[in-house]
Design an enzyme around this catalytic site. Structure first.
Site, PDB file in Angstrom:
ATOM      1  N   ARG A   7       2.642  -5.730   9.806  1.00 28.00           N
ATOM      2  CA  ARG A   7       1.729  -4.663  10.226  1.00 28.00           C
ATOM      3  C   ARG A   7       2.084  -4.077  11.599  1.00 28.00           C
ATOM      4  NH1 ARG A   7      -3.955  -7.163   8.100  1.00 28.00           N
ATOM      5  NH2 ARG A   7      -4.046  -6.045   6.136  1.00 28.00           N
ATOM      6  N   THR A  11      -4.936  -6.900  11.527  1.00 27.91           N
ATOM      7  CA  THR A  11      -5.319  -5.704  10.767  1.00 27.91           C
ATOM      8  C   THR A  11      -4.889  -4.412  11.468  1.00 27.91           C
ATOM      9  OG1 THR A  11      -7.277  -6.942  10.066  1.00 27.91           O
ATOM     10  CG2 THR A  11      -7.326  -4.568   9.705  1.00 27.91           C
ATOM     11  N   PHE A  62     -15.329   4.167   8.405  1.00 27.90           N
ATOM     12  CA  PHE A  62     -13.936   4.274   7.946  1.00 27.90           C
ATOM     13  C   PHE A  62     -13.792   4.062   6.437  1.00 27.90           C
ATOM     14  CE2 PHE A  62     -14.477  -0.163   9.392  1.00 27.90           C
ATOM     15  CZ  PHE A  62     -14.061  -0.871   8.283  1.00 27.90           C
ATOM     16  N   LYS A  82       0.823  -1.212   0.000  1.00 27.10           N
ATOM     17  CA  LYS A  82       0.000   0.000   0.000  1.00 27.10           C
ATOM     18  C   LYS A  82       0.861   1.269   0.000  1.00 27.10           C
ATOM     19  CE  LYS A  82      -3.774  -2.234   2.632  1.00 27.10           C
ATOM     20  NZ  LYS A  82      -4.550  -2.158   3.899  1.00 27.10           N
ATOM     21  N   HIS A 119      -2.020  -5.360   2.048  1.00 26.27           N
ATOM     22  CA  HIS A 119      -3.269  -6.127   2.014  1.00 26.27           C
ATOM     23  C   HIS A 119      -2.917  -7.562   1.651  1.00 26.27           C
ATOM     24  CE1 HIS A 119      -7.186  -7.613   0.719  1.00 26.27           C
ATOM     25  NE2 HIS A 119      -6.543  -8.107  -0.321  1.00 26.27           N
ATOM     26  N   ARG A 140      -1.064 -14.125   5.326  1.00 30.19           N
ATOM     27  CA  ARG A 140      -1.817 -13.473   6.419  1.00 30.19           C
ATOM     28  C   ARG A 140      -1.002 -13.512   7.713  1.00 30.19           C
ATOM     29  NH1 ARG A 140      -6.531 -10.470   5.547  1.00 30.19           N
ATOM     30  NH2 ARG A 140      -7.484 -11.206   7.468  1.00 30.19           N
TER      31      ARG A 140
END
Ligand code: GTP
Ligand code: MG
Length: 244
Positions: A122, A108, A64, A14, A147, A102
Site C-alpha cells: 500500500r 490502510t 467516504f 483492486k 484488500h 495484512r
C-alpha cells in the site's frame, strides 16, 4: 492439521492495481515462496452495487462510503471501459494467513504506509481528494491497491460473500457445507421458493451451499433473525451474472 494452519483470508486485487499493472507484483509479494501460503480460490469479478455494498457494509453511512463503492466497482479507474472494471478475488490459506497478508499489504492509508512501512504494497497507493460541484474538498478516497481480511470473523464473512463452495476445491474448504434440497429465487430484494417472473434462481436441489447461508435462508423463510442478510447470500450468486 491445527485450525490456525488451515486459516484462510480473502485478498482483492483492486481496480487501481490492475490499471497500474501491479497484478503480477502483488501476486509475487504474496507467493507461496515468500509467505508459505497457498491459493484455495481465485476469480475475476465485475463488482456490482450489491456486492460492493455488502463487502463494505461496516462503512455504510460514512462520508467516504459512496466514493469507496465507485472505486471498488472500477468506475473510477475505467470510466470509459466498463469491460475492464474488475477485481481479482483470491483465497489464501496457511498458517497465520490473515496477519501475514495484512503485514505485506501495510497500513490502510497509503501516506501512512509510505511513512511507516516503506516497501509494503500500500506504500504504492494514492490518496485522492473528493470535491463537490463547487470544487470544495469534501472527502478523500484511499486507493490502496489491495484488500486483505482483518480477522477470522471478517475472513469467513468475506470468503462466503465472494465464493461459492464449488469455487474452492472440497479439500481446501474451511467452512461447513450442505446440499440444498429446495429452490430459492431472488427478486427485488425478496426471497421466493417458487419461480416468479424475472426472478433469479439462487439455489436448486442438489447444489452445494455454505451451511450458514442455508441456515440464513431457512431463518428468513420462518421469520426468524438470519445469521447474515439475504443480500449477503444473494450477492455471491449474482457475481458476473450482470443482473441484480
Ligand atoms: P481493506 O483491506 O480495504 O478492508 O482495508 P482496511 O481493512 O485496512 O481498512 P477498512 O476495512 O477500515 O476500510 C476499507 C476501505 O475503506 C479502505 O481500504 C479504504 O479505501 C477506505 N477507508 C477506510 N477508512 C477510511 C477513512 O478514514 N477515510 C477514507 N477516505 N477512506 C477510508
Ligand atoms: Mg477492512
Amino acid at each position: 492439521m491445527k485450525p490456525e494452519e488451515l486459516e484462510q483470508t480473502l485478498v482483492l486485487i483492486k481496480p487501481d492495481a490492475l490499471k497500474n499493472s501491479l497484478t503480477g507484483y502483488v501476486l509475487s509479494q504474496l507467493s507461496e515462496f515468500h509467505t508459505g501460503l497457498s491459493f484455495a480460490g481465485a476469480k475475476i469479478v465485475h463488482v456490482n452495487q450489491l456486492l460492493a455494498e455488502e463487502h463494505y457494509a461496516e462503512h455504510r453511512g460514512k462520508p467516504f462510503f459512496p466514493p469507496l463503492l465507485e472505486y471498488i466497482q472500477g468506475n473510477v479507474h475505467y470510466p470509459d471501459a466498463p469491460d475492464k472494471r474488475r477485481v481479482i478475488a483470491l483465497v489464501y490459506r496457511g498458517p497465520g494467513a490473515i496477519q501475514k497478508i495484512r503485514d505485506i499489504a501495510g497500513p490502510t492509508n497509503p501516506h501512512v504506509a509510505r511513512e511507516k512501512r516503506p516497501g509494503c504494497i500500500r506504500a504504492l497507493g494514492t490518496i485522492v481528494p473528493i470535491k463537490d460541484a463547487e470544487g470544495n474538498v469534501i472527502s478523500e478516497r484511499m486507493d490502496n491497491l489491495i484488500h486483505a481480511s482483518a480477522n477470522p470473523t471478517d475472513a469467513e464473512r468475506e470468503i462466503k460473500l465472494w465464493f461459492r463452495p464449488v469455487d474452492i476445491p472440497s479439500l481446501m474448504r474451511a467452512y461447513p457445507t450442505e446440499v440444498c434440497e429446495e429452490h430459492f429465487y431472488f427478486k427485488g430484494n425478496q426471497l421466493y421458493t417458487t419461480h416468479e417472473p424475472e426472478s433469479v434462481c439462487l439455489l436448486a436441489p442438489g447444489d452445494i451451499v455454505w451451511k450458514s447461508d442455508l441456515e440464513a435462508l431457512h431463518a428468513l423463510q420462518n421469520g426468524m433473525p438470519p445469521c447474515c442478510s439475504l443480500q449477503a447470500v444473494a450477492a455471491k450468486y449474482l457475481i458476473n451474472e450482470d443482473r441484480e
